[in-house]
Design an enzyme around this catalytic site. Structure first.
Site, PDB file in Angstrom:
ATOM      1  N   CYS A 150      30.083  48.131  19.680  1.00 46.25           N
ATOM      2  CA  CYS A 150      28.814  48.699  18.748  1.00 46.25           C
ATOM      3  C   CYS A 150      28.069  47.464  18.165  1.00 46.25           C
ATOM      4  O   CYS A 150      27.078  47.369  18.249  1.00 46.25           O
ATOM      5  CB  CYS A 150      29.602  49.609  17.597  1.00 46.25           C
ATOM      6  SG  CYS A 150      28.263  50.085  16.665  1.00 46.25           S
TER       7      CYS A 150
ATOM      8  N   CYS B 220      35.260  55.031  13.874  1.00 44.89           N
ATOM      9  CA  CYS B 220      34.429  56.162  13.342  1.00 44.89           C
ATOM     10  C   CYS B 220      34.362  57.468  13.903  1.00 44.89           C
ATOM     11  O   CYS B 220      34.303  58.527  13.337  1.00 44.89           O
ATOM     12  CB  CYS B 220      33.091  55.399  12.845  1.00 44.89           C
ATOM     13  SG  CYS B 220      32.167  55.111  14.497  1.00 44.89           S
TER      14      CYS B 220
END
Length: 355
Positions: free
Chosen positions: A98, A196
């Site tokens: 990410c 997440c």
């Protein structure tokens, strides 16, 4: 480009909120933003509650606030990579992917569109410029317990040149105290601990929901002798001992996974240790690309301490790290991050090991 203006990536947590406070008090004109990184209500960070917490903080601090939707890019660059890595028998670190493909590149694109000179986050790390070489350096946070330089090794010189990391000289207790003193609503908000998009930690179930089949196969030892049956490669990772379901006269551990043969190799704890580690896609950070071996310390997981050894560049982004002492449960798909002093020399993705 407004050099006194900074776009702050805000997750809704206390760290990024404190970073915004510190930047404002240092004289910067701070603008807050939250990146929506997925759709679908999987939980974890970037929830609607987190967005509203970030918006509330910006309102209290008198900052403009934006919410940017990067869910399509996140799905392609992070979630799909996570799935394919597990299918290939690796154990990936999606936070690093990410940072590499989404967060910092996305922040800089939006900063450019808004003519903002800097970006900032609430990571516990530091950036400076080497006066001798002129090269930007990524440095460990002063609080070693919270240092997050490991997950930032993909950053480029261009990104580092515009990045501000206000929390690099702070510890967590000081950050919470600062937020509480400024009356921020998230001063005592718990830190997010899970990936997440897999907030319950059930990776096999998540992978199945994305079309991955759990194909049973054989547990084997290092000589290839069958020891039992496994439930599917994504259910296991190097160093795992519990939940194997194999009867033996001694403790057995997962040594590695072989996607080609759909086998999981088990062995004694002594077999978990590797002295030589190869990493691909190596990004030189604080040091320019090297051609000769260098002494360095390195980590093969975020949570471990670094160990000393020699780093050998082998060309085309491949490096070989030979540790002074063997390292336990080095895992393909995780990252080898190398340090010289407090500076991150560089890092890459672990692809193989040798005793």
């Amino acid at each position: 480009m407004k050099e006194n203006k900074v776009l702050v990536g805000m997750s809704g947590g206390v760290d990024s909120a404190a970073a915004a406070v510190l930047l404002g008090e240092a004289g910067y004109e701070a603008v807050g933003c939250t990146l929506r990184l997925y759709d679908g209500g999987e939980g974890g960070c970037c929830s609607l509650e987190d967005v509203e917490d970030a918006r509330s903080i910006c309102r209290r601090l008198g900052m403009d606030f934006f919410a940017f939707n990067f869910s399509d890019l996140f799905r392609r660059a992070v979630v799909d990579d996570f799935v394919s890595a597990y299918q290939a028998g690796r154990t990936p670190n999606p936070c690093i992917q990410c940072n590499r493909h989404v967060k910092f590149a996305a922040l800089l694109r939006r900063a450019d569109e808004l003519e903002i000179g800097h970006i900032a986050t609430g990571h516990y790390a530091r950036v400076d410029r080497d006066p001798a070489s002129g090269r930007w350096r990524l440095l460990r946070g002063l609080d070693r317990r919270k240092d997050q330089s490991y997950v930032l090794y993909p950053l480029t010189q261009g990104q580092l040149s515009r990045l501000l990391l206000p929390l690099g000289a702070y510890d967590k207790a000081s950050v919470r105290a600062l937020a509480e003193a400024r009356g921020l609503c998230n001063a005592r908000k718990p830190d997010s601990q899970d990936i997440c998009f897999v907030p319950d930690g059930d990776y096999p179930a998540f992978l199945q929901s994305r079309g991955t089949q759990l194909v049973p196969g054989d547990f084997v030892d290092s000589a290839g002798r069958v020891l039992g049956r496994h439930r599917g490669l994504p259910c296991y990772t190097a160093g795992q001992r519990r939940g194997l379901g194999v009867s033996a006269d001694r403790p057995l551990y997962v040594l590695r996974k072989d996607a080609a043969s759909n086998t999981v190799v088990l062995g004694d704890e002594a077999e978990l240790y590797s002295r030589t580690v190869w990493a691909e896609g190596f990004n030189w950070v604080s040091l320019p690309p090297q051609e000769k071996p260098i002494e360095a310390a390195a980590k093969t997981r975020y949570s471990q301490s670094e160990a000393s050894g020699v780093l050998y560049p082998e060309g085309d982004g491949l490096v070989r790290m030979v540790f002074d002492e063997p390292q336990r449960a080095v895992t393909a798909g995780q990252s080898l991050v190398c340090y010289q002093g407090d500076a991150v020399a560089g890092g890459g993705t672990i692809c193989r090991t040798a005793p």
